[in-house]
Design a protein around this motif. Structure first.
Motif, mmCIF file in Angstrom:
data_model
loop_
_atom_site.group_PDB
_atom_site.id
_atom_site.type_symbol
_atom_site.label_atom_id
_atom_site.label_comp_id
_atom_site.label_asym_id
_atom_site.label_seq_id
_atom_site.Cartn_x
_atom_site.Cartn_y
_atom_site.Cartn_z
ATOM 1 N N UNK A 102 -0.813 -2.103 6.774
ATOM 2 C CA UNK A 102 -1.833 -1.772 5.768
ATOM 3 C C UNK A 102 -1.664 -0.347 5.264
ATOM 4 N N UNK A 103 -1.300 0.573 6.159
ATOM 5 C CA UNK A 103 -1.095 1.959 5.746
ATOM 6 C C UNK A 103 0.052 2.061 4.737
ATOM 7 N N UNK A 104 1.149 1.381 5.018
ATOM 8 C CA UNK A 104 2.313 1.396 4.129
ATOM 9 C C UNK A 104 1.957 0.842 2.747
ATOM 10 N N UNK A 105 1.245 -0.290 2.710
ATOM 11 C CA UNK A 105 0.875 -0.905 1.436
ATOM 12 C C UNK A 105 -0.162 -0.076 0.678
ATOM 13 N N UNK A 106 -1.005 0.649 1.394
ATOM 14 C CA UNK A 106 -1.978 1.522 0.729
ATOM 15 C C UNK A 106 -1.282 2.692 0.043
ATOM 16 N N UNK A 107 -0.250 3.237 0.691
ATOM 17 C CA UNK A 107 0.553 4.281 0.041
ATOM 18 C C UNK A 107 1.179 3.743 -1.246
ATOM 19 N N UNK A 108 1.668 2.503 -1.194
ATOM 20 C CA UNK A 108 2.274 1.901 -2.392
ATOM 21 C C UNK A 108 1.237 1.753 -3.505
ATOM 22 N N UNK A 109 0.016 1.339 -3.163
ATOM 23 C CA UNK A 109 -1.038 1.210 -4.176
ATOM 24 C C UNK A 109 -1.341 2.548 -4.834
ATOM 25 N N UNK A 110 -1.383 3.621 -4.028
ATOM 26 C CA UNK A 110 -1.604 4.950 -4.598
ATOM 27 C C UNK A 110 -0.500 5.335 -5.569
ATOM 28 N N UNK A 111 0.738 5.018 -5.198
ATOM 29 C CA UNK A 111 1.873 5.312 -6.071
ATOM 30 C C UNK A 111 1.789 4.498 -7.368
ATOM 31 N N UNK A 112 1.435 3.205 -7.258
ATOM 32 C CA UNK A 112 1.365 2.341 -8.432
ATOM 33 C C UNK A 112 0.258 2.775 -9.395
ATOM 34 N N UNK A 113 -0.844 3.268 -8.860
ATOM 35 C CA UNK A 113 -1.943 3.736 -9.718
ATOM 36 C C UNK A 113 -1.448 4.823 -10.661
ATOM 37 N N UNK A 114 -0.603 5.713 -10.143
ATOM 38 C CA UNK A 114 -0.074 6.801 -10.981
ATOM 39 C C UNK A 114 0.911 6.278 -12.024
ATOM 40 N N UNK A 115 1.649 5.238 -11.657
ATOM 41 C CA UNK A 115 2.669 4.707 -12.563
ATOM 42 C C UNK A 115 2.094 3.712 -13.580
ATOM 43 N N UNK A 116 0.869 3.268 -13.366
ATOM 44 C CA UNK A 116 0.213 2.278 -14.235
ATOM 45 C C UNK A 116 1.114 1.060 -14.484
ATOM 46 N N UNK A 117 1.364 0.272 -13.441
ATOM 47 C CA UNK A 117 2.277 -0.867 -13.562
ATOM 48 C C UNK A 117 1.583 -2.060 -14.208
ATOM 49 N N UNK A 118 2.306 -3.160 -14.331
ATOM 50 C CA UNK A 118 1.705 -4.409 -14.788
ATOM 51 C C UNK A 118 0.629 -4.838 -13.792
ATOM 52 N N UNK A 119 -0.457 -5.383 -14.307
ATOM 53 C CA UNK A 119 -1.590 -5.750 -13.453
ATOM 54 C C UNK A 119 -1.165 -6.704 -12.347
ATOM 55 N N UNK A 120 -0.290 -7.645 -12.636
ATOM 56 C CA UNK A 120 0.068 -8.661 -11.660
ATOM 57 C C UNK A 120 0.854 -8.084 -10.489
ATOM 58 N N UNK A 121 1.634 -7.044 -10.724
ATOM 59 C CA UNK A 121 2.320 -6.374 -9.619
ATOM 60 C C UNK A 121 1.297 -5.691 -8.708
ATOM 61 N N UNK A 122 0.322 -5.027 -9.329
ATOM 62 C CA UNK A 122 -0.737 -4.370 -8.575
ATOM 63 C C UNK A 122 -1.512 -5.405 -7.749
ATOM 64 N N UNK A 123 -1.846 -6.545 -8.368
ATOM 65 C CA UNK A 123 -2.592 -7.601 -7.681
ATOM 66 C C UNK A 123 -1.782 -8.188 -6.522
ATOM 67 N N UNK A 124 -0.461 -8.253 -6.697
ATOM 68 C CA UNK A 124 0.405 -8.778 -5.643
ATOM 69 C C UNK A 124 0.352 -7.886 -4.400
ATOM 70 N N UNK A 125 0.410 -6.579 -4.600
ATOM 71 C CA UNK A 125 0.348 -5.651 -3.463
ATOM 72 C C UNK A 125 -1.031 -5.694 -2.810
ATOM 73 N N UNK A 126 -2.078 -5.792 -3.631
ATOM 74 C CA UNK A 126 -3.430 -5.919 -3.087
ATOM 75 C C UNK A 126 -3.536 -7.172 -2.218
#
Length: 415
Positions: A102-126
């Motif tokens: 969970x810690x690793x995936x939370x770091x990825x979510x923080x990184x993706x927020x800055x990059x503003x990726x496609x919504x579906x990629x963000x939803x996949x990590x969530x």
């Protein structure tokens, strides 16, 4: 001879008095709860940030609903496998690996927020993170009794619930402040780093659980064992059935409170937040009382009393237009609902042998899935018949359905 019997009786009384009932007397439990509290505060901060980020970047209520579905659906799919895992493997090690993931995936979510990726990629990590998060409660709840003596188990379960309620009050408040002060990605990073607290606590403690070793080599630990145990144990059946009632009729109050606050009390977002905070204070009061570790006689009766009181508190809230009375009612709603839920968990854990604890708890924890169902039911009633009708169905549903179950399963009162 009579003097010898008297002396032995005195020794037994002294042993009972020395038996620890307050869970914080256990060093391992104290360490684990300290780390868990920091991590849970971060989780609630993360939830606020997640919803705010999705709404900010997509400006779509539909996308917000999708993200929350991604968070909640894995609970139904992975609760039972997590329970089996909790009985098959070292629970401490399972929790460590879940937290690392969970810690690793939370770091990825923080990184993706800055990059503003496609919504579906963000939803996949969530969704991936939610799959790990869904496995945590059965393992964690099965692990906690292994950190304390049997006499302190009730106190440990109550303190765990109190920790959840405290973090639910503190986390969103901190997140609300930070969202206006810093980049929203930093809140995800804070939560990820906060996971180290529970990892450190898990590395410092040991527990008395040993994975079940089969007498026959190759014999598997199966879910059917838990099903068989429930079938043969009417008291456990009754506890699981009774737990559904407040989930459908009572606990959707958190979802419906904005509607009730606006329609019945003419309050805005601040008033809605105030009412939920008051209910959290009541919840903490209830779990604090249970955390002291005092033995509760006839818990079955207390479970019935608390659900009926929960329903009466909801009816009081619905039936008043006075803000002070509404506040008192919400305090009672939090007090009675969490007293019931915590006492139900304590009573169930005392009925279950340790080698089945993970699998039985995985069944019990699935009752959370009835809350969205209840919210849909109450929401439909509010839409078609009005807000007052919806609130009355909630309160009366708790009371009437509980009484019907008690009439059909009278052994509940004897638990």
């Amino acid at each position: 001879m009579k003097g010898k019997v008297s002396y032995m009786a005195q020794i037994e009384v002294q042993d009972i008095k020395k038996t620890p009932r307050f869970a914080f007397q256990s060093k391992s439990f104290t360490i684990f709860m300290s780390g868990s509290f920091v991590s849970r505060v971060g989780d609630w901060m993360d939830l606020v940030a997640l919803n705010w980020a999705v709404l900010q970047f997509t400006n779509s209520p539909i996308h917000l609903g999708i993200i929350n579905a991604c968070r909640l659906v894995p609970t139904f799919l992975l609760s039972v496998p997590a329970g089996i895992l909790a009985d098959r493997m070292d629970r401490r090690k399972v929790l460590i690996w879940l937290q690392i993931g969970m810690m690793f995936l939370t770091f990825i979510l923080g990184f993706l927020i800055k990059e503003e990726p496609a919504f579906w990629l963000f939803a996949f990590i969530v969704t991936l993170r939610a799959m790990l998060a869904a496995m945590d409660p059965p393992v964690r709840n099965a692990f906690i009794p292994n950190l304390v003596p049997q006499s302190s188990m009730a106190s440990a379960i109550a303190i765990n619930t109190m920790t959840i309620n405290l973090s639910r009050m503190i986390g969103p408040a901190i997140a609300g402040i930070l969202i206006g002060m810093t980049d929203i990605a930093n809140i995800f990073y804070i939560n990820a780093w906060g996971t180290f607290s529970v990892l450190i606590s898990l590395s410092l403690i040991r527990n008395n659980f040993q994975p079940l070793k089969r007498k026959v080599e190759g014999e598997k630990i199966t879910f059917s064992e838990a099903v068989k145990f429930v079938r043969e144990k009417p008291s456990v059946q009754s506890l699981l059935i009774l737990a559904i009632v407040p989930m459908i009729f009572g606990f959707p109050y958190t979802t419906m409170t904005p509607l009730f606050a606006r329609e019945l009390l003419h309050l805005g977002p601040e008033g809605f937040g105030m009412l939920l905070s008051i209910s959290s204070v009541g919840a903490i009061a209830g779990t604090t009382w249970l955390s002291i570790g005092k033995e509760i006689n006839e818990p079955g009766k207390w479970l019935i009393y608390s659900i009926i009181s929960f329903g009466c508190s909801l009816l009081l809230f619905i039936g008043t237009a006075n803000l002070m009375i509404a506040g008192i009612a919400m305090f009672l709603v939090g007090l009675t609902s969490q007293t019931y839920r915590t006492l139900s968990r304590i009573t169930l854990q005392k009925q279950v042998p340790d080698h089945l604890r993970g699998r039985i708890l995985s069944i019990a924890l699935m009752d959370r899935g009835f809350i969205p169902l209840g919210a849909l039911l109450i929401g439909a009633i509010a839409t078609s018949l009005g807000t007052h009708w919806a609130g009355n169905v909630m309160g009366l549903g708790c009371i009437v359905t509980t009484l019907i179950i008690v009439m059909k399963r009278k052994q509940i009162m004897k638990i």
